[in-house]
Design an enzyme around this catalytic site. Sequence first.
Site, short mmCIF file in Angstrom:
data_model
loop_
_atom_site.label_atom_id
_atom_site.label_comp_id
_atom_site.label_asym_id
_atom_site.label_seq_id
_atom_site.Cartn_x
_atom_site.Cartn_y
_atom_site.Cartn_z
N GLY A 73 -121.75 -66.63 1.81
CA GLY A 73 -120.49 -66.41 1.23
C GLY A 73 -119.74 -67.79 1.33
O GLY A 73 -118.43 -67.47 1.57
N ASP A 116 -129.50 -65.90 -3.40
CA ASP A 116 -128.94 -64.57 -3.61
C ASP A 116 -129.63 -63.82 -2.35
O ASP A 116 -131.04 -63.61 -2.26
CB ASP A 116 -129.69 -63.92 -4.79
CG ASP A 116 -129.13 -62.30 -4.80
OD1 ASP A 116 -128.58 -61.98 -3.99
OD2 ASP A 116 -129.62 -61.81 -6.17
N ASN A 138 -121.58 -64.22 6.39
CA ASN A 138 -120.08 -63.79 5.81
C ASN A 138 -120.21 -63.31 4.39
O ASN A 138 -119.18 -62.39 4.23
CB ASN A 138 -119.36 -65.17 5.81
CG ASN A 138 -117.94 -65.27 4.92
OD1 ASN A 138 -117.20 -64.39 5.40
ND2 ASN A 138 -118.02 -65.72 3.80
N SER A 193 -115.11 -56.41 8.68
CA SER A 193 -113.74 -56.08 8.25
C SER A 193 -112.99 -55.07 8.91
O SER A 193 -113.58 -54.16 9.60
CB SER A 193 -113.86 -55.59 6.86
OG SER A 193 -112.43 -55.08 6.11
N TYR A 215 -117.92 -49.80 0.60
CA TYR A 215 -117.22 -51.09 1.43
C TYR A 215 -116.87 -50.60 2.72
O TYR A 215 -117.27 -51.21 3.86
CB TYR A 215 -116.05 -51.64 0.63
CG TYR A 215 -115.37 -52.78 1.20
CD1 TYR A 215 -116.08 -53.99 1.25
CD2 TYR A 215 -114.30 -52.68 2.13
CE1 TYR A 215 -115.63 -55.14 1.88
CE2 TYR A 215 -113.98 -53.80 2.74
CZ TYR A 215 -114.58 -55.09 2.71
OH TYR A 215 -113.88 -56.12 3.33
N ALA A 216 -116.29 -49.57 3.08
CA ALA A 216 -115.89 -49.18 4.26
C ALA A 216 -117.08 -48.86 5.02
O ALA A 216 -117.07 -49.08 6.27
CB ALA A 216 -114.97 -47.92 4.05
N ALA A 217 -117.95 -48.02 4.61
CA ALA A 217 -119.29 -47.59 5.26
C ALA A 217 -120.14 -48.82 5.48
O ALA A 217 -120.76 -49.03 6.58
CB ALA A 217 -119.96 -46.70 4.42
N LYS A 241 -119.18 -51.98 6.09
CA LYS A 241 -118.52 -52.76 7.02
C LYS A 241 -118.90 -52.23 8.35
O LYS A 241 -119.07 -52.73 9.52
CB LYS A 241 -117.16 -53.17 6.80
CG LYS A 241 -117.21 -54.07 5.49
CD LYS A 241 -117.65 -55.50 5.78
CE LYS A 241 -117.18 -56.49 4.67
NZ LYS A 241 -117.87 -57.87 4.97
#
Length: 255
Positions: free
Chosen positions: A14, A64, A91, A146, A160-162, A164
Amino acid sequence: MNLDFSGKTAIVTGAAHGFGRAICIALAENGADVWAIDIEEDELAQTEQLCGEASGHCQARVVDITQPAAVTTLVEEICRARGQVDILVNNAGGVLGQTGRPLETVTPAQWNAIFAVNVSGAFYLCQAVAPGMKAARSGRIVNISSGAGLTVSLTGIQAYAASKAALISLTRQLGHELGEWGITVNCIAPGFVRSNPNTERQWDAMGAAGQQALLKGIALKRLGTSEDIAFGVLFFASEQAGWISGQTISIDGGK
């Protein structure tokens, strides 16, 4: 604190902008041979150039990381050139342009795409570098999660929450598994930082009232920078962090 990484080889994923770019520059400035990885070729080339301007050494590769074969090929190339990978910074990740939506409207493709880059990519890189680190009986793996992995996400995106949170759990698990070979695995959970186009869109969408509410909830009453996250990576990658593993530190200005 000794932050001299001369003779060390680091992979940063990243790396095209934001945290990844800042981490590449920080490691390169401190002597590491950095391999900057992303799928965004133009911005990745800028990262390589900025590392050079900072008198550091960086090679960019378009890879990728959701493709295991591509990850294996990358690590094989690095090991042929440098002997081994000493530092891995996972990252890469994000929301992939997605926005929050009701649970029942999320498609399998949307869910899987975020997990692929936020969790699976990190797993594939860890798999690929582990044999060399075990043989050397040393290594540093730093995962960038995060604050969304520790609490409710500002994005409103379930995947996204799960994902991270999963990366934090993977950190603990690998720290336990790899410790006997002198390999540390740690994690940083950044707070909200205006570091890339997605976070800029989030910031704008908050409006003035939302922005002030966010700042009010931060102990230091200001947003951080990508460099603040890079400083945390430098610590976890350093010799001084040699007896720290499986840990997650929040770099968020204090919540």
